[in-house]
Design a protein around this motif. Structure first.
Motif, PDB file in Angstrom:
ATOM      1  N   UNK A 117       1.098  -1.172  -0.100  1.00 35.58           N
ATOM      2  CA  UNK A 117      -0.056   0.339   0.126  1.00 35.58           C
ATOM      3  C   UNK A 117       0.914   1.018   0.495  1.00 35.58           C
ATOM      4  N   UNK A 118       2.125   1.096   1.170  1.00 30.26           N
ATOM      5  CA  UNK A 118       2.746   2.225   1.326  1.00 30.26           C
ATOM      6  C   UNK A 118       3.807   2.305  -0.103  1.00 30.26           C
ATOM      7  N   UNK A 119       3.641   1.569  -1.030  1.00 28.38           N
ATOM      8  CA  UNK A 119       4.379   1.042  -2.509  1.00 28.38           C
ATOM      9  C   UNK A 119       3.056   2.125  -3.552  1.00 28.38           C
ATOM     10  N   UNK A 120       2.111   1.487  -2.555  1.00 37.67           N
ATOM     11  CA  UNK A 120       0.980   1.909  -4.021  1.00 37.67           C
ATOM     12  C   UNK A 120       1.134   3.684  -4.586  1.00 37.67           C
ATOM     13  N   UNK A 121       1.137   4.053  -2.685  1.00 35.21           N
ATOM     14  CA  UNK A 121       0.860   5.470  -2.634  1.00 35.21           C
ATOM     15  C   UNK A 121       1.848   6.428  -3.077  1.00 35.21           C
ATOM     16  N   UNK A 122       3.353   6.149  -2.834  1.00 30.19           N
ATOM     17  CA  UNK A 122       4.253   6.103  -3.259  1.00 30.19           C
ATOM     18  C   UNK A 122       4.182   6.672  -4.977  1.00 30.19           C
ATOM     19  N   UNK A 123       4.021   5.130  -5.940  1.00 33.51           N
ATOM     20  CA  UNK A 123       4.045   5.622  -7.042  1.00 33.51           C
ATOM     21  C   UNK A 123       2.442   6.919  -7.367  1.00 33.51           C
TER      22      UNK A 123
END
Lengths: 302, 335
Positions: free
Chosen positions: A34-40
């Motif tokens: 989820x964190x990766x998705x937010x950054x992406x």
């Protein structure tokens, strides 16, 4: 009438939970993903709105402000929060525009590699043995060359430019999709639903692309996500070696190459572009791991 | 087993010819006339052009050229570099030990840290240690190593002054030894400080080149261990009251190693690709830097030869891994 509506109601009640909701439930369990998705998502927004967000054009030079350090260092100016490069260009503006290039590279390379890889993979999976063998041997040949070397050589043939670097990376990534798709197709091909479709009179192409392919998508989507990060990394590496985007393009790898000789005098011109590459690639890989766990329980790292 | 080995060898042959075809095609695919390209930017007279064309066989039909090229390969003739005028194979062999030395150090470092890290993470699954290790591994896996190298240079070479910035050996020493491995030759030479200098030059490139394989090995070891730790025989070993270290280290790790060894073998391609960047940044005189330099010098004979040898090395390693894997795992062999 009432019979019909109650029948519909029953079907709805019995309908399996939607695959998208299932996927989301599994995906959001994974905090890293989820964190990766937010950054992406942030990266995507920055890429889209780069001209609005960046304080200056990426190639605007401020000749009285060469190599200004970031604002928290001695001599930093609020005008240039992350400093300026040797030609007096604002780092923030260049980095923001760099996001555009990286995203564009990732998107185009993955689309091209996935499209051709999947089509060739499906064909190999359904083809007679001799054609399958020929296709797979060709893929073996491409895979015998280390990817970066192959990309370098292709760029040497095509000439150094961002577009050619993208073509080269797509060619290098595409065999992975062929192998993956073929393996998935072969394991699905003999299932009952395929036989049923064939008995029902579905044509060969329909069976290949409408019946079988949708059931092979999970590993392909995961591979596409992970290839997105490989594409960004490889394009940056080619840019760094002078074989990708050419100066003054604000591509992150190219920026690093330009900054290299100032590494001892101005750490910021080297640090920030690389940090951007790392954060973007990390975010995509985190997301890819999450995608894999959510889409493909068989591959789950648990 | 013999049938398995033979079938693998049989798939090797067409791939090998395909690879020769690719490297053969390389010079012909370059835009422009190959001989003008080979001659470089100075231009060339008509007589010299014809002479070169005849010498290189470019006046022959394409299929003849290919057969000549193949015949040359089997006699170890990969052409002559246009820049140094030396045989490409000799150039390659002179530089290969440097790359080999660096790669061996890198893979050793990756294995020595990666496998224990993966095991510890798997045994402590879900705990802080596992999460910290796997986050680090993912960062390593996502690392643009050319940037990583520059950061290490900023910190350790220019900041702390601990390690040299580039090269294999301090200029104070002249080492020419039998093995081509600078560390070993330095020891053999008996010159005081030479070994230390060789090692200090190796440290940063080794770390940089090891980063991605290390991350891959740690992740692979962890997931293979997790799989094995759930098996019945591990539970039995534990139920028998064996010490955890013995269960994890002996019963589980031994079986988890099979996929890990495969990954190690298959990372040769990754290593060679990484060597291109690492060697370029550290001015390490190996084949990675040589390939990049050759591309920039337009020394296409050298590029062609290097391309072929590197691909063949990767193929041979993959084939060996494949056969070893089949030897360990009957399920693969009999498929």
């Amino acid at each position: 009438m009432s019979d019909a509506s109650s029948a519909t109601a029953r079907t709805i009640a019995q309908a399996p939970p939607s695959p998208i909701r299932d996927f989301w439930n599994a995906f959001k369990e994974n905090r890293g993903a989820v964190m990766g998705m937010v950054v992406f998502a942030l990266f995507l927004l920055i890429a889209i709105f780069a001209p609005i967000l960046s304080p200056y054009p990426p190639d605007a030079q401020f000749r009285d402000s060469l190599l200004v350090p970031p604002v928290w260092e001695d001599g930093g100016k609020w005008q240039f929060p992350l400093g300026t490069d040797p030609l007096g260009r604002d780092m923030v503006s260049r980095l923001i525009h760099g996001a555009r290039f990286s995203f564009f590279i990732g998107l185009v390379v993955v689309t091209v590699a996935t499209f051709f890889g999947v089509v060739i993979g499906v064909i190999a999976g359904f083809a007679p043995r001799w054609l399958d063998t020929i296709i797979m041997r060709i893929m073996d040949i491409v895979l015998s060359f280390p990817s970066l070397l192959m990309a370098l050589v292709l760029v040497a043939i095509l000439g150094p430019s961002l577009l050619n670097a993208m073509v080269a990376i797509a060619i290098v990534l595409q065999p992975h999709f062929v192998r993956l798709t073929r393996a998935a197709v072969i394991s699905e091909r003999t299932r009952d639903y395929v036989t049923a479709a064939r008995v029902a009179g579905a044509g060969r192409l329909r069976i290949m692309f409408r019946t079988v392919l949708p059931n092979c998508l999970a590993p392909i989507i995961v591979q596409a996500a992970l290839s997105f990060s490989t594409a960004i990394l490889d394009a940056a590496a080619l840019g760094f070696l002078g074989m990708g985007a050419q100066p003054p393009t604000p591509e992150w790898g190219t920026m690093l190459a330009e900054a290299r000789e100032f590494i001892l005098r101005a750490w910021w011109v080297v640090t920030f572009p690389g940090l951007c590459i790392l954060v973007t690639v990390l975010a995509i890989n985190l997301m890819g791991d999450g995608l894999r766990d959510a889409l493909d329980p068989k591959l789950k790292r648990s | 087993m013999l049938r398995f080995v033979l079938s693998r060898l049989l798939t090797f042959v067409p791939t090998f010819f395909g690879v020769t075809l690719v490297s053969f095609a390389f010079i012909r695919l370059l835009p422009g006339d190959p001989i003008t390209l080979l001659a470089g930017e100075r231009g060339i007279s008509q007589e010299r052009y014809d002479e070169l064309a005849a010498q290189l066989g470019f006046d022959q039909p394409l299929w003849m050229q290919y057969f000549d090229y193949l015949a040359g390969i089997f006699q170890g003739d990969l052409g002559v570099s246009f820049v140094t005028k030396r045989p490409v194979l000799d150039e390659f062999m002179a530089l290969f030990p440097a790359t080999l030395e660096l790669s061996i150090c890198a893979i050793t470092l990756a294995v020595l840290i990666g496998i224990p890290a993966g095991v510890i993470a798997a045994v402590n699954r879900g705990k802080f240690f596992d999460q910290a290790l796997m986050t680090t591994a993912l960062i390593g896996y996502s690392m643009p190593i050319f940037w990583w190298a520059l950061l290490l240079i900023i910190v350790f070479s220019s900041g702390l002054g601990w390690t040299p910035v580039s090269g294999r050996m301090s200029l104070m020493f002249f080492i020419e030894g039998p093995t081509g491995f600078m560390t070993i030759d330095a020891l053999l030479s008996g010159q005081e400080g030479a070994f230390k200098s060789a090692v200090s030059h190796l440290i940063l490139p080794t770390i940089v080149l090891a980063t991605i394989p290390l991350a891959i090995i740690a992740r692979q070891t962890r997931s293979a261990m997790l799989e094995v730790l759930g098996e019945d025989y591990v539970r039995t070993a534990r139920a028998k009251g064996l010490a955890p270290l013995r269960v994890n280290g002996f019963h589980a790790l031994r079986n988890a190693l099979i996929p890990v060894v495969t990954v190690i073998g298959l990372s040769v391609g990754t290593l060679l690709a990484g060597a291109i960047l690492t060697e370029t940044i550290f001015s390490w005189p190996g084949i990675g830097k040589w390939m990049v330099d050759s591309i920039f010098r337009r020394d296409y004979q050298a590029v062609q030869g290097g391309l072929l040898i590197i691909a063949v090395i990767v193929m041979i390693v993959n084939l060996t891994v494949d056969i070893l894997y089949g030897a360990i795992n009957p399920k693969i062999r009999n498929r």
